[in-house]
Design a protein around this motif. Structure first.
Motif, PDB file in Angstrom:
ATOM      1  N   UNK A   1     -62.002  17.250 -12.914  1.00 20.86           N
ATOM      2  CA  UNK A   1     -63.217  16.853 -12.195  1.00 20.86           C
ATOM      3  C   UNK A   1     -63.424  15.343 -12.233  1.00 20.86           C
ATOM      4  N   UNK A   2     -62.319  14.582 -12.406  1.00 19.23           N
ATOM      5  CA  UNK A   2     -62.296  13.119 -12.320  1.00 19.23           C
ATOM      6  C   UNK A   2     -63.069  12.412 -13.426  1.00 19.23           C
ATOM      7  N   UNK A   3     -63.182  13.056 -14.581  1.00 18.60           N
ATOM      8  CA  UNK A   3     -63.722  12.347 -15.751  1.00 18.60           C
ATOM      9  C   UNK A   3     -62.656  11.388 -16.257  1.00 18.60           C
ATOM     10  N   UNK A   4     -63.059  10.141 -16.487  1.00 16.48           N
ATOM     11  CA  UNK A   4     -62.108   9.090 -16.862  1.00 16.48           C
ATOM     12  C   UNK A   4     -62.370   8.649 -18.295  1.00 16.48           C
ATOM     13  N   UNK A   5     -61.288   8.515 -19.081  1.00 19.34           N
ATOM     14  CA  UNK A   5     -61.479   7.982 -20.419  1.00 19.34           C
ATOM     15  C   UNK A   5     -60.263   7.184 -20.868  1.00 19.34           C
ATOM     16  N   UNK A   6     -60.520   6.275 -21.799  1.00 20.06           N
ATOM     17  CA  UNK A   6     -59.480   5.451 -22.396  1.00 20.06           C
ATOM     18  C   UNK A   6     -59.348   5.867 -23.851  1.00 20.06           C
ATOM     19  N   UNK A   7     -58.107   6.196 -24.262  1.00 11.47           N
ATOM     20  CA  UNK A   7     -57.852   6.693 -25.611  1.00 11.47           C
ATOM     21  C   UNK A   7     -56.877   5.777 -26.333  1.00 11.47           C
ATOM     22  N   UNK A   8     -57.047   5.678 -27.644  1.00  9.32           N
ATOM     23  CA  UNK A   8     -56.052   5.028 -28.491  1.00  9.32           C
ATOM     24  C   UNK A   8     -55.695   5.989 -29.622  1.00  9.32           C
ATOM     25  N   UNK A   9     -54.516   5.768 -30.214  1.00  9.52           N
ATOM     26  CA  UNK A   9     -54.056   6.591 -31.332  1.00  9.52           C
ATOM     27  C   UNK A   9     -53.376   5.707 -32.362  1.00  9.52           C
ATOM     28  N   UNK A  10     -53.422   6.176 -33.596  1.00  6.10           N
ATOM     29  CA  UNK A  10     -52.715   5.481 -34.667  1.00  6.10           C
ATOM     30  C   UNK A  10     -52.420   6.457 -35.800  1.00  6.10           C
ATOM     31  N   UNK A  11     -51.315   6.222 -36.483  1.00  6.76           N
ATOM     32  CA  UNK A  11     -50.981   7.004 -37.668  1.00  6.76           C
ATOM     33  C   UNK A  11     -50.027   6.185 -38.531  1.00  6.76           C
ATOM     34  N   UNK A  12     -50.093   6.434 -39.835  1.00  6.90           N
ATOM     35  CA  UNK A  12     -49.143   5.834 -40.766  1.00  6.90           C
ATOM     36  C   UNK A  12     -48.051   6.831 -41.146  1.00  6.90           C
ATOM     37  N   UNK A  13     -48.109   8.043 -40.593  1.00 12.45           N
ATOM     38  CA  UNK A  13     -47.112   9.063 -40.902  1.00 12.45           C
ATOM     39  C   UNK A  13     -45.723   8.588 -40.462  1.00 12.45           C
ATOM     40  N   UNK A  14     -44.761   8.672 -41.361  1.00 14.53           N
ATOM     41  CA  UNK A  14     -43.417   8.198 -41.072  1.00 14.53           C
ATOM     42  C   UNK A  14     -42.390   9.026 -41.863  1.00 14.53           C
ATOM     43  N   UNK A  15     -41.579   9.840 -41.195  1.00 11.22           N
ATOM     44  CA  UNK A  15     -41.487   9.995 -39.743  1.00 11.22           C
ATOM     45  C   UNK A  15     -42.659  10.785 -39.170  1.00 11.22           C
ATOM     46  N   UNK A  16     -42.943  10.534 -37.916  1.00  9.30           N
ATOM     47  CA  UNK A  16     -44.040  11.223 -37.242  1.00  9.30           C
ATOM     48  C   UNK A  16     -43.613  12.646 -36.903  1.00  9.30           C
ATOM     49  N   UNK A  17     -44.460  13.606 -37.247  1.00 10.58           N
ATOM     50  CA  UNK A  17     -44.172  15.005 -36.936  1.00 10.58           C
ATOM     51  C   UNK A  17     -44.953  15.511 -35.723  1.00 10.58           C
ATOM     52  N   UNK A  18     -46.157  14.965 -35.524  1.00 10.50           N
ATOM     53  CA  UNK A  18     -46.952  15.346 -34.358  1.00 10.50           C
ATOM     54  C   UNK A  18     -47.900  14.211 -34.014  1.00 10.50           C
ATOM     55  N   UNK A  19     -48.379  14.215 -32.771  1.00  8.48           N
ATOM     56  CA  UNK A  19     -49.257  13.145 -32.321  1.00  8.48           C
ATOM     57  C   UNK A  19     -50.595  13.206 -33.055  1.00  8.48           C
ATOM     58  N   UNK A  20     -51.127  12.056 -33.461  1.00  6.37           N
ATOM     59  CA  UNK A  20     -52.454  12.035 -34.073  1.00  6.37           C
ATOM     60  C   UNK A  20     -53.523  12.292 -33.018  1.00  6.37           C
ATOM     61  N   UNK A  21     -54.721  12.681 -33.428  1.00  3.09           N
ATOM     62  CA  UNK A  21     -55.794  12.921 -32.455  1.00  3.09           C
ATOM     63  C   UNK A  21     -56.216  11.617 -31.790  1.00  3.09           C
ATOM     64  N   UNK A  22     -56.723  11.700 -30.551  1.00  3.66           N
ATOM     65  CA  UNK A  22     -57.133  10.485 -29.848  1.00  3.66           C
ATOM     66  C   UNK A  22     -58.464   9.955 -30.351  1.00  3.66           C
ATOM     67  N   UNK A  23     -58.632   8.652 -30.214  1.00  2.00           N
ATOM     68  CA  UNK A  23     -59.918   7.985 -30.422  1.00  2.00           C
ATOM     69  C   UNK A  23     -60.358   7.495 -29.045  1.00  2.00           C
ATOM     70  N   UNK A  24     -61.434   8.032 -28.522  1.00  4.97           N
ATOM     71  CA  UNK A  24     -61.917   7.655 -27.187  1.00  4.97           C
ATOM     72  C   UNK A  24     -62.740   6.387 -27.319  1.00  4.97           C
ATOM     73  N   UNK A  25     -62.304   5.316 -26.650  1.00 11.65           N
ATOM     74  CA  UNK A  25     -63.017   4.036 -26.757  1.00 11.65           C
ATOM     75  C   UNK A  25     -63.843   3.728 -25.514  1.00 11.65           C
ATOM     76  N   UNK A  26     -63.609   4.475 -24.427  1.00 16.60           N
ATOM     77  CA  UNK A  26     -64.423   4.283 -23.224  1.00 16.60           C
ATOM     78  C   UNK A  26     -64.373   5.552 -22.402  1.00 16.60           C
ATOM     79  N   UNK A  27     -65.497   5.879 -21.774  1.00 18.16           N
ATOM     80  CA  UNK A  27     -65.556   7.077 -20.941  1.00 18.16           C
ATOM     81  C   UNK A  27     -66.466   6.844 -19.757  1.00 18.16           C
TER      82      UNK A  27
END
Length: 283
Positions: A173-199
């Motif tokens: 329904x055309x909702x727009x958002x900007x997400x960032x992600x970060x993790x210190x996991x190494x090796x990475x096993x799965x994507x970290x949850x998003x942090x929504x910085x703008x909507x």
């Protein structure tokens, strides 16, 4: 002798793709790994981006010049997928079934028409990205997600592909958002949850929006994403950004989506695209 034959073979394949300009030729090129950073064909993009602004060819380009950088197209090769459009501008369109050859066989068969930067983003240094984005009029998106620009991680050997450290997403329904992600996991096993910085609850179709970003990819607290939309600072994220990969991420822009149950096509225009260590003139 063997090396000469390889070079001649690459040149012949490239010439055929430019001359024919068909979806079949594009698929052949993609299976030869055009758009993959370690492939020798990337040199064509580097040369083209150094000497010839715009795209070669103008429709379904093998390479594009964006602010002095080389970018490669990842698309189905359909006639409508991508073309040069305006000042440092590009139009992308995705229709149901538009799969990049390297996506075929993966879960969900994503649909895309994207330009992918050949250069990696440095860690701990400021990078500015600016563009004017217009999503063309059409029915509201029914796709679970549409990426309208992303910072793609360079996964270490043996790691799975993960969601991008930064992404602009158009949701149902055309909702727009900007997400960032970060993790210190190494090796990475799965994507970290998003942090929504703008909507924005409803992106306006047919309206050009001006986006100016300042990035600093870092595993430390000096990481940053700042966003100005139409000259107004609307997001100011400070903190770790990205993943502990050996090589930095790279930018992509265009239209990349999960299949749309509604069967709608989607087109987006980007213009006045700049990317580099200095802010754009309107920054």
């Amino acid at each position: 002798m063997r090396r000469s034959k390889i070079i001649v073979g690459i040149a012949a394949l490239t010439t055929a793709a430019v001359a024919v300009g068909t979806a079949a030729a594009a698929v052949v090129l993609e299976r030869a790994a055009v758009g993959v950073h370690n492939n020798p064909l990337r040199l064509l993009g580097l040369v083209q981006a150094s000497y010839a602004p715009g795209c070669v060819p103008a429709v379904n380009p093998i390479a594009c010049h964006v602010n002095g950088r080389a970018w490669r197209l990842q698309s189905s090769g359909a006639a409508w997928s991508a073309r040069s459009d305006g000042v440092n501008g590009y139009r992308f369109e995705v229709r149901p079934g538009d799969h990049w050859a390297k996506d075929v066989g993966h879960a969900g068969f994503k649909e895309r028409a994207e330009l992918s930067d050949l250069a990696r983003m440095p860690y701990g240094k400021d990078i500015w990205l600016a563009f004017t984005l217009e999503v063309e009029p059409g029915p509201p998106s029914t796709s679970a997600w549409v990426n309208l620009g992303q910072l793609h991680a360079t996964a270490d050997r043996g790691e799975p592909a993960t969601s991008p450290p930064w992404v602009q997403r158009l949701l149902p329904n055309d909702r727009f958002q900007v997400e960032v992600r970060q993790t210190h996991e190494d090796p990475i096993r799965e994507a970290p949850p998003p942090i929504v910085i703008f909507e924005d609850p409803k992106l306006e179709r047919g309206r050009p929006y001006r986006f100016v970003y300042q990035f600093r990819v870092s595993q430390e607290q000096d990481g940053m994403v700042r966003l100005w939309r139409d000259g107004v600072l609307v997001a100011d994220y400070r903190g770790p950004l990205g993943y502990p990969d050996k090589r930095g991420p790279y930018f992509k822009f265009g239209v990349y989506r999960a299949p749309a149950p509604g069967g709608e096509r989607m087109a987006a225009r980007y213009s006045h695209v700049t990317l580099g260590p200095e802010p754009p003139p309107d920054g």
